[in-house]
Design a protein around this motif. Sequence first.
Motif, PDB file in Angstrom:
ATOM      1  N   VAL A 173       3.973  17.920 -21.046  1.00 53.43           N
ATOM      2  CA  VAL A 173       4.544  18.604 -21.936  1.00 53.43           C
ATOM      3  C   VAL A 173       3.588  18.832 -23.021  1.00 53.43           C
ATOM      4  CG1 VAL A 173       6.426  19.534 -23.339  1.00 53.43           C
ATOM      5  CG2 VAL A 173       6.889  18.352 -20.808  1.00 53.43           C
ATOM      6  N   SER A 178      -0.349  23.117 -27.992  1.00 54.91           N
ATOM      7  CA  SER A 178       0.127  23.926 -26.940  1.00 54.91           C
ATOM      8  C   SER A 178      -0.731  25.255 -26.579  1.00 54.91           C
ATOM      9  CB  SER A 178       1.552  24.253 -27.041  1.00 54.91           C
ATOM     10  OG  SER A 178       2.100  25.180 -26.195  1.00 54.91           O
ATOM     11  N   SER A 195       0.542  20.027 -14.644  1.00 57.02           N
ATOM     12  CA  SER A 195       0.597  18.580 -14.027  1.00 57.02           C
ATOM     13  C   SER A 195      -0.711  17.996 -13.873  1.00 57.02           C
ATOM     14  CB  SER A 195       1.018  18.737 -12.558  1.00 57.02           C
ATOM     15  OG  SER A 195       0.245  19.606 -11.926  1.00 57.02           O
ATOM     16  N   TRP A 239       3.505  20.747 -27.093  1.00 57.82           N
ATOM     17  CA  TRP A 239       4.190  21.519 -28.114  1.00 57.82           C
ATOM     18  C   TRP A 239       3.281  22.147 -29.414  1.00 57.82           C
ATOM     19  CZ3 TRP A 239       8.923  23.784 -27.876  1.00 57.82           C
ATOM     20  CH2 TRP A 239       9.793  23.025 -26.858  1.00 57.82           C
ATOM     21  N   PHE A 270       4.752  13.764 -23.010  1.00 59.33           N
ATOM     22  CA  PHE A 270       4.612  14.589 -23.969  1.00 59.33           C
ATOM     23  C   PHE A 270       3.273  14.317 -24.953  1.00 59.33           C
ATOM     24  CE2 PHE A 270       9.036  15.257 -23.111  1.00 59.33           C
ATOM     25  CZ  PHE A 270       9.410  16.472 -23.719  1.00 59.33           C
ATOM     26  N   GLU A 310       8.373  12.986 -18.043  1.00 60.89           N
ATOM     27  CA  GLU A 310       7.171  13.622 -18.649  1.00 60.89           C
ATOM     28  C   GLU A 310       6.560  13.147 -19.597  1.00 60.89           C
ATOM     29  OE1 GLU A 310       9.468  17.964 -18.199  1.00 60.89           O
ATOM     30  OE2 GLU A 310      10.163  16.621 -19.908  1.00 60.89           O
ATOM     31  N   ALA A 356      -2.099  25.802 -16.706  1.00 62.04           N
ATOM     32  CA  ALA A 356      -0.976  25.563 -17.724  1.00 62.04           C
ATOM     33  C   ALA A 356      -0.134  26.828 -17.836  1.00 62.04           C
ATOM     34  CB  ALA A 356      -1.435  25.293 -18.958  1.00 62.04           C
ATOM     35  N   ARG A 374       3.825  14.982 -14.875  1.00 60.83           N
ATOM     36  CA  ARG A 374       4.359  16.421 -15.555  1.00 60.83           C
ATOM     37  C   ARG A 374       3.904  16.218 -17.019  1.00 60.83           C
ATOM     38  NH1 ARG A 374       8.572  19.446 -13.083  1.00 60.83           N
ATOM     39  NH2 ARG A 374       9.010  18.505 -10.878  1.00 60.83           N
ATOM     40  N   THR A 425       3.019  28.630 -19.984  1.00 60.54           N
ATOM     41  CA  THR A 425       3.578  28.623 -21.369  1.00 60.54           C
ATOM     42  C   THR A 425       4.895  29.300 -21.531  1.00 60.54           C
ATOM     43  OG1 THR A 425       1.167  28.365 -22.341  1.00 60.54           O
ATOM     44  CG2 THR A 425       2.949  28.907 -23.901  1.00 60.54           C
ATOM     45  N   VAL A 429       5.894  26.112 -25.803  1.00 61.01           N
ATOM     46  CA  VAL A 429       5.817  24.802 -25.252  1.00 61.01           C
ATOM     47  C   VAL A 429       4.672  25.237 -23.819  1.00 61.01           C
ATOM     48  CG1 VAL A 429       7.990  25.037 -23.965  1.00 61.01           C
ATOM     49  CG2 VAL A 429       6.782  22.851 -23.916  1.00 61.01           C
ATOM     50  N   THR A 430       3.886  24.236 -23.770  1.00 58.57           N
ATOM     51  CA  THR A 430       3.101  24.621 -22.343  1.00 58.57           C
ATOM     52  C   THR A 430       3.244  23.316 -21.626  1.00 58.57           C
ATOM     53  OG1 THR A 430       1.527  25.819 -23.578  1.00 58.57           O
ATOM     54  CG2 THR A 430       0.762  24.865 -21.519  1.00 58.57           C
ATOM     55  N   ASN A 431       3.134  23.625 -20.229  1.00 57.78           N
ATOM     56  CA  ASN A 431       3.618  22.571 -19.146  1.00 57.78           C
ATOM     57  C   ASN A 431       2.264  22.623 -18.161  1.00 57.78           C
ATOM     58  OD1 ASN A 431       6.253  23.753 -19.983  1.00 57.78           O
ATOM     59  ND2 ASN A 431       6.716  21.447 -19.494  1.00 57.78           N
TER      60      ASN A 431
END
Length: 135
Positions: free
Chosen positions: A55, A61, A32, A57, A106, A104, A17, A53, A19, A28-30
């Motif tokens: 996302v 997060s 896959s 928050w 969320f 994405e 992840a 993907r 951030t 926010v952390t992303n």
Amino acid sequence: MKYQNTHSIRGYVGQDAKTTKFDNDRQVTNFSVATKTFWKENGEDKSRTEWHRVVVWGNLSKKVAENLKKGQPVLVEGESRTREYTKQVENGKKKIDVKASITELFANTVLVFAEQESNDADQAEEAPADGDVPF
């Protein structure tokens, strides 16, 4: 009738992840997630991997950023959102702007499952339900 945009995916984390922190103490952390579909075609086993993907928050997060690592089996639930953006691509000697879109998930729920030891690759696709660790 209520309209709903709720999706869930179960797969494996494709990368650690990442951030991004903002000045107002938000982050926010992303990451896959890879999912895999199996079927038979003319007696032959086939599969397809899809990449999603994600996302995340808020407080979730922070927890995801601290605990999620590449390769972990996860269940992610949330709302899908599609956004458009413009990117530059080369067209011969000049660059042109091209509109693109990305979808994405969320996330409002991220569950990490305990790893399952098995020699059978197909069984490894299904993580045990009793080993989940909610964030």
